[in-house]
Every structure is written in structure tokens, then in C-alpha cells.
Write an enzyme that holds these catalytic residues in place. Structure first.
Site, PDB file in Angstrom:
ATOM      1  N   GLN A  54       0.801  -1.282   0.026  1.00 33.95           N
ATOM      2  CA  GLN A  54       0.004   0.020  -0.028  1.00 33.95           C
ATOM      3  C   GLN A  54       0.800   1.187  -0.029  1.00 33.95           C
ATOM      4  O   GLN A  54       1.851   1.147   0.616  1.00 33.95           O
ATOM      5  CB  GLN A  54      -0.928  -0.049   1.204  1.00 33.95           C
ATOM      6  CG  GLN A  54      -2.413  -0.279   0.866  1.00 33.95           C
ATOM      7  CD  GLN A  54      -3.343  -0.411   2.148  1.00 33.95           C
ATOM      8  OE1 GLN A  54      -3.339  -1.502   2.713  1.00 33.95           O
ATOM      9  NE2 GLN A  54      -3.925   0.511   2.273  1.00 33.95           N
TER      10      GLN A  54
ATOM     11  N   SER B 278       4.540  -6.470   2.624  1.00 29.51           N
ATOM     12  CA  SER B 278       2.899  -6.337   3.334  1.00 29.51           C
ATOM     13  C   SER B 278       2.202  -7.072   2.488  1.00 29.51           C
ATOM     14  O   SER B 278       2.073  -7.956   2.087  1.00 29.51           O
ATOM     15  CB  SER B 278       2.674  -4.884   3.817  1.00 29.51           C
ATOM     16  OG  SER B 278       1.666  -5.053   4.537  1.00 29.51           O
ATOM     17  N   LEU B 279       1.203  -6.001   1.848  1.00 29.16           N
ATOM     18  CA  LEU B 279       0.072  -6.500   0.985  1.00 29.16           C
ATOM     19  C   LEU B 279       0.996  -7.283  -0.259  1.00 29.16           C
ATOM     20  O   LEU B 279       0.387  -8.390  -0.772  1.00 29.16           O
ATOM     21  CB  LEU B 279      -0.616  -5.417   0.448  1.00 29.16           C
ATOM     22  CG  LEU B 279      -1.167  -5.592  -1.099  1.00 29.16           C
ATOM     23  CD1 LEU B 279      -2.471  -6.537  -0.918  1.00 29.16           C
ATOM     24  CD2 LEU B 279      -1.663  -4.202  -1.775  1.00 29.16           C
TER      25      LEU B 279
ATOM     26  N   ARG C  95      -9.070  -8.605   3.348  1.00 29.18           N
ATOM     27  CA  ARG C  95      -8.078  -8.267   4.145  1.00 29.18           C
ATOM     28  C   ARG C  95      -8.127  -6.808   4.407  1.00 29.18           C
ATOM     29  O   ARG C  95      -8.068  -6.233   5.815  1.00 29.18           O
ATOM     30  CB  ARG C  95      -6.723  -8.762   3.612  1.00 29.18           C
ATOM     31  CG  ARG C  95      -5.473  -8.080   4.449  1.00 29.18           C
ATOM     32  CD  ARG C  95      -4.033  -8.673   3.830  1.00 29.18           C
ATOM     33  NE  ARG C  95      -3.033  -8.506   4.374  1.00 29.18           N
ATOM     34  CZ  ARG C  95      -2.310  -7.556   4.195  1.00 29.18           C
ATOM     35  NH1 ARG C  95      -2.711  -6.371   3.431  1.00 29.18           N
ATOM     36  NH2 ARG C  95      -0.931  -7.318   4.738  1.00 29.18           N
TER      37      ARG C  95
ATOM     38  N   HIS D 208       0.253  -3.582  11.013  1.00 25.04           N
ATOM     39  CA  HIS D 208       1.191  -4.444  11.381  1.00 25.04           C
ATOM     40  C   HIS D 208       1.446  -4.110  13.102  1.00 25.04           C
ATOM     41  O   HIS D 208       2.501  -4.578  13.504  1.00 25.04           O
ATOM     42  CB  HIS D 208       2.540  -4.157  10.634  1.00 25.04           C
ATOM     43  CG  HIS D 208       2.411  -4.364   9.363  1.00 25.04           C
ATOM     44  ND1 HIS D 208       1.917  -5.653   8.772  1.00 25.04           N
ATOM     45  CD2 HIS D 208       2.372  -3.809   8.226  1.00 25.04           C
ATOM     46  CE1 HIS D 208       2.038  -5.915   7.475  1.00 25.04           C
ATOM     47  NE2 HIS D 208       2.141  -4.382   7.022  1.00 25.04           N
TER      48      HIS D 208
ATOM     49  N   GLN E 200       1.383 -11.750   9.872  1.00 23.49           N
ATOM     50  CA  GLN E 200       1.791 -10.465   9.216  1.00 23.49           C
ATOM     51  C   GLN E 200       0.901  -9.273   9.512  1.00 23.49           C
ATOM     52  O   GLN E 200       1.424  -8.224   9.533  1.00 23.49           O
ATOM     53  CB  GLN E 200       1.747 -10.815   7.718  1.00 23.49           C
ATOM     54  CG  GLN E 200       2.495  -9.709   6.850  1.00 23.49           C
ATOM     55  CD  GLN E 200       1.740  -9.551   5.719  1.00 23.49           C
ATOM     56  OE1 GLN E 200       0.553  -8.886   5.509  1.00 23.49           O
ATOM     57  NE2 GLN E 200       2.589  -9.711   4.387  1.00 23.49           N
TER      58      GLN E 200
END
Length: 312
Positions: free
Chosen positions: A12, A93-94, A118, A202, A251
Site C-alpha cells: 500500500q 506487506s500486501l 483483508r 502491522h 503478518q
């Protein structure tokens, strides 16, 4: 396959209006990939990325499918054009979900719906305005960790993205993040600035999202990655599917260990990193994570051609 090549997929913050417009005009495969995602989502994702409104594209549950689809479209185009298959993949991440699609672990249409959910669960976990994130520049990791511990005062604030040496992102409860910004400045941070995000990713506040996400993750018929994948939570190549899915859930509320992940790739012989997705966020970080590594991009026709030429 090229033993010294890794593909890395952004998360992101890499989205922008009109992303991949030029490549989309030249290659039908881009539009076809977005059409596949649109069919899974039930709305026109390409129209959203090209025309906006931008506020909608920047909503977490829209941003995540958009970046994943752009990344997968570039990956498919790379392979279709005869590009070399990398020895490793990783995602920020994503971006880990884009990497899983590339590695053959997760079907694309299921991935699009999974990251939409998500995003929704992350948004729901913390009401708007109650969480925050900030970028801390020019401070040692240990000092950032100490500042967060001092600023918490019974609330959540922690270091969540170790993006590059001297660049750490913190997240948590809004008030605690404000206190941590001041504590980091007091310790000599060059800059400590709030980020314009609606979700404190996170950190421990995302644990409820992970608990709700577990059912959707368990419902998918995961395949063992066909390309070795370095995960965010462990900064290591994933060993088995149970560890992989466990790490995907962890995560959500665990730090992204990006520096260590890039070091892991370098230690495994990687010398060239291709950022496969919109923007150039990771390329800027990667140069600082590992000295002397070559970074490449694919998000414009010129960048794509230059990367093909460099890695031919």
C-alpha cells in the site's frame, strides 16, 4: 531461471491514478488481467485506477486489490515477453500476496477477493481516527523501539516496518503515536512525520483482524510456492504451507522485516531486484538495504524495456 534475480512486489502507498495507463494502452494483457479482477470483485477496477475518484482508490479495501492486480498484470506481461523467471520472490506487506500469485501458491481470482477482505477487516479493526502511523527517519532501530516503549503508557505503539536503515514506520493508537513522534524527535530523529493512512497496520491493534481473517485463509487450497518466497514475518524462505499461512495471519499484527528480507536475498546470491508493481517505492528502499544491488522497475514502457535489456 536466473539464479541472481529476485522479483519484489510493492504494498500500500504505491497506488496512483492512471497507473499502468501507458502499458495498458500497448498490451491487451494488462486490461485482461484487470478484467479478471473486476469479474471477481463485481466492479470495474481498471476504471477506478484510471479515473478515480482518488479517495475511493485510496480506501484500504480498494487499494489492496488494485495494487495486487497491477503487480500481477506486470508479472504476466514480463513472462509473456520472455523475461527470465526469478530465483526468489518477496512482497512488502500486501505485496506478499502478489508474490504468492507469482509463485503459483494462490490463484489470482481468489487472491483479489482475499486482499479485498483483508482490507475490509483491517479497516473494521480500528475505527477511523483512533489509530495512526508515522515515518521515523534518521534514527537507529533500537532508539525507535525505546521511544515506542516509553511513549506507550498502556496504549499500543510499536515499530512496524523496518523499511531501510534509518527508515522505520511506527503504528498504534493515535495518541500513543503522537507521543512516540515526540520521543523520537527527542532522541535525534531527522524527521518524524504522521502518515496519511486510515489503518495502523502491522501492530497489535490488528490482531482481531487476523483472527477474523483466519477462516478465509483456511478456506483456500494453497499450493507450495514454485518459486522460493521470503516472507515478511520471518525474513526467511518459507518452509511449508502451515508456516506460510500462519505467517500470513501473523503478518497483520507483526513488523515487516524488509531490511532483513533483502539481506536474506543477497545472502542467497541475488544481485538484481525487479520491483514488479506500480511506482518505485521499493527500489529506493532496496538500494539502501543492500549496498551494490541492482534495482529495476517495470511500471512504464521505458522502464519495462530498460529492465528487459539489462537482464537479457
Amino acid at each position: 531461471m536466473s539464479a541472481s534475480l529476485a522479483f519484489v512486489f510493492p504494498g500500500q502507498g504505491s497506488q496512483s491514478l492512471t497507473m499502468l495507463a501507458e502499458l495498458g494502452a500497448q498490451h491487451a494483457l494488462i486490461g485482461e488481467t484487470f478484467a479478471e479482477a473486476s469479474a471477481a470483485l463485481g466492479y470495474d477496477l481498471w476504471a477506478l485506477t484510471q479515473q478515480g475518484p482518488e479517495e475511493q482508490l485510496n480506501q484500504t479495501d480498494k487499494t489492496q486489490p488494485a495494487i495486487l492486480t497491477a503487480s500481477v498484470a506486470l508479472w504476466r506481461l514480463w513472462l509473456a515477453q520472455g523475461g527470465a523467471q526469478p530465483a526468489f520472490v518477496a512482497g512488502h506487506s500486501l505485496g506478499e500476496y502478489s508474490a504468492l500469485v507469482a509463485a503459483g501458491s494462490l490463484p489470482f481470482a481468489e487472491a483479489v477477493k482475499l486482499v479485498e477482505l483483508r482490507g475490509q477487516l483491517m479497516q473494521q479493526a480500528v475505527p477511523a481516527g483512533q489509530g495512526g502511523m508515522a515515518a521515523i527517519l534518521g534514527l537507529e532501530d533500537a532508539d525507535v523501539l525505546a521511544a515506542c516503549a516509553e511513549a506507550a503508557q498502556g496504549e499500543v505503539v510499536s515499530a512496524v516496518n523496518f523499511n531501510a536503515p534509518g527508515q522505520v514506520v511506527i503504528a498504534g493508537s493515535a495518541a500513543a503515536v503522537v507521543r512516540a513522534i515526540e520521543a523520537c524527535k527527542a532522541r535525534g530523529a531527522k524527521r518524524a512525520m504522521p502518515l496519511p493512512v486510515s489503518v495502523p497496520s502491522h501492530c497489535e491493534l490488528m490482531r482481531p483482524a487476523a483472527e477474523r481473517f483466519a477462516e478465509a485463509v483456511a478456506a483456500i487450497a494453497w499450493q507450495t510456492p514454485q518459486i522460493p518466497l521470503v516472507q515478511n514475518v520471518s525474513a526467511a524462505v518459507v518452509a511449508d504451507l502451515e508456516a506460510l499461512t500462519g505467517n500470513l495471519l501473523a503478518q497483520l499484527y507483526s513488523p515487516v522485516r524488509w531490511v532483513e528480507s533483502m539481506v536474506c536475498l543477497a545472502e542467497n546470491g541475488v544481485t538484481d531486484l525487479v520491483e514488479c508493481g506500480p511506482g518505485k517505492v521499493l527500489s529506493g528502499l532496496n538500494k539502501r538495504c543492500v549496498k551494490g544491488i541492482n534495482t529495476h522497475n517495470l511500471d512504464t514502457p521505458d522502464a519495462f524495456a530498460a529492465t528487459r535489456a539489462a537482464l537479457a
